[in-house]
Design an enzyme around this catalytic site. Structure first.
Site, PDB file in Angstrom:
ATOM      1  N   GLU A 166      -3.007  -4.710  10.960  1.00 32.50           N
ATOM      2  CA  GLU A 166      -2.211  -3.488  10.801  1.00 32.50           C
ATOM      3  C   GLU A 166      -0.739  -3.660  11.197  1.00 32.50           C
ATOM      4  OE1 GLU A 166      -4.454  -0.404  12.769  1.00 32.50           O
ATOM      5  OE2 GLU A 166      -6.313  -1.005  11.779  1.00 32.50           O
ATOM      6  N   GLU A 273     -13.467  -3.818   6.091  1.00 39.31           N
ATOM      7  CA  GLU A 273     -13.983  -2.785   7.002  1.00 39.31           C
ATOM      8  C   GLU A 273     -14.493  -1.551   6.244  1.00 39.31           C
ATOM      9  OE1 GLU A 273     -11.246  -1.902  10.173  1.00 39.31           O
ATOM     10  OE2 GLU A 273     -10.555  -3.969  10.360  1.00 39.31           O
TER      11      GLU A 273
END
Ligand code: G3I
Length: 353
Positions: A166, A273
């Site tokens: 991220e 994910e």
């Protein structure tokens, strides 16, 4: 923004060569390191592998259904949180590998590849580090020591890493993490270079959420990866987290186009994910059917792009999801019964006969 980034990257790469103990020749190291032992599809007709995030609480539970479902249906694992920095180095210089080792040992016993998650993130930074207010040079040293220690510990047992997790904000800017604020944008290249030096055979990923659509964040991530590759930073893959919702998911054709555009950079692709928040007021059967359609679309998009080698769901059962049980985000329900999402996921991954 990227003018600043490119300059910082150039400056930092020189620094990396010093901190990482590498000569100029290393700085021109190939951007495509050998990735021994990491699953790649041998042909477009070969389906992507299916993986799951697992954790020590569930692996150690008395309920046999968790492990039985995992071993029956999944072919790789990602530790859900046991490899975060706050878990691995809870005190400066004191590493606690025991929980993560339990997952790696379990995976080795059952022949399951492990995705290391994650070396550098804005979250799960241990308190000793945030409280120390390090200088740039100190933080680069800490980053080098941490990545070298962790990747070396798992060398030969963990074949791929989410090196930077991220790095971008939802709108595509550089996230103002401790790493970005103190080191600058060049922390990303440093992290990859340190990880590659610790294990030249590992596949090294940048992993982010919200880039599954053609929008500002996807374009920013594409520019970031293109810059890194152009600078011979050893980025071998891009992870698309795909935390989706019934009211927020890309059409299959759009996601396929996104994955293709990243594959064109010469990187491996993974959905890392996947879950679908199915909360809402519509009848449950309708929500589960809509969830299944999203699972099938994501799986189908990955299968359509040969560079997309794996889909990992962020857990197995709704009984153990970061979303919470009521969001029913995973392929198996809280009683380990296969949901429509499971059948759709399998159908999306498996080529038509
Ligand atoms: O199990 C321990 C418990 O024994 C302890 O008492 C408690 C308090 O310290 O912590 C418990 O572990 C927590 C774990 O979730 C299980 O609930 C960790 O502290 C907590 O940090 C952990 O949160 C994880 C989160 O990342 C932060 O690491 C979530 O499980 C995990 O699903 C979530 O996953 C992230 C990915 O890493 C990145 N992408 C987004 C995704 C969802 O947020």
């Amino acid at each position: 923004m990227f003018g600043k980034y490119v300059l910082a990257l150039a400056v930092t790469l020189g620094l990396a060569a010093v901190v990482g103990g590498r000569g100029a020749a290393d700085a021109a190291a190939p951007a495509r390191p050998a990735v021994a032992g990491v699953y790649a599809r041998s042909a477009a007709s070969t389906p992507p592998q299916l993986g799951a995030a697992v954790n020590t609480v569930m692996l150690g539970s008395a309920d046999p259904r968790y492990v039985r479902t995992l071993l029956a249906h999944y072919a790789s694992v990602t530790p859900e949180y046991e490899m975060e920095m706050s878990q691995l180095e809870p005190a400066r210089g004191r590493f606690d590998f025991a929980p993560a080792d339990r997952i790696v040992t379990f995976a080795a016993r059952h022949g399951l590849p492990v995705r290391g998650h994650t070396l550098v993130w804005d979250e799960m930074i241990p308190a000793w580090l945030t409280r120390s207010h390090p200088t740039r040079a100190q933080l680069i040293g800490i980053l080098h020591r941490y990545i070298s220690t962790v990747v070396s510990h798992y060398r030969g047992r963990v074949g791929e890493w989410d090196v930077v997790n991220e790095p971008l904000t939802r709108s595509g800017g550089l996230r103002q993490s401790l790493w970005e604020r103190v080191i600058g944008p060049g922390y990303i290249a440093l992290a990859f270079r340190f990880a590659h030096r610790a294990d030249p055979h590992a596949a090294l990923f940048v992993n982010d959420y919200g880039a599954e659509w053609r929008d500002a964040k996807e374009r920013a991530l594409h520019r970031l990866v293109a810059h890194l590759r152009a600078e011979h930073v050893p980025v071998s893959g891009v992870g698309f987290q795909a935390h989706l919702r019934l009211d927020a998911h890309p059409p299959q054709a759009e996601l396929t186009g996104v994955l293709r555009s990243f594959a064109a950079l010469g990187v491996r692709i993974e959905v890392t994910e996947l879950d679908v928040d199915a909360a809402g007021s519509a009848p449950l059967s309708q929500r589960l059917a809509a969830e299944a359609a999203i699972y099938r679309a994501v799986a189908g998009a990955c299968r359509a792009v040969r560079a997309c080698s794996r889909v990992t769901t962020w857990g197995i059962t709704d009984a153990a999801s970061w979303l919470g049980a009521s969001e029913r985000g995973l392929p198996f329900d809280a009683g380990y019964r296969a949901k429509p999402a499971w059948r759709a996921l399998r159908a999306g991954l498996t080529p038509p006969v």
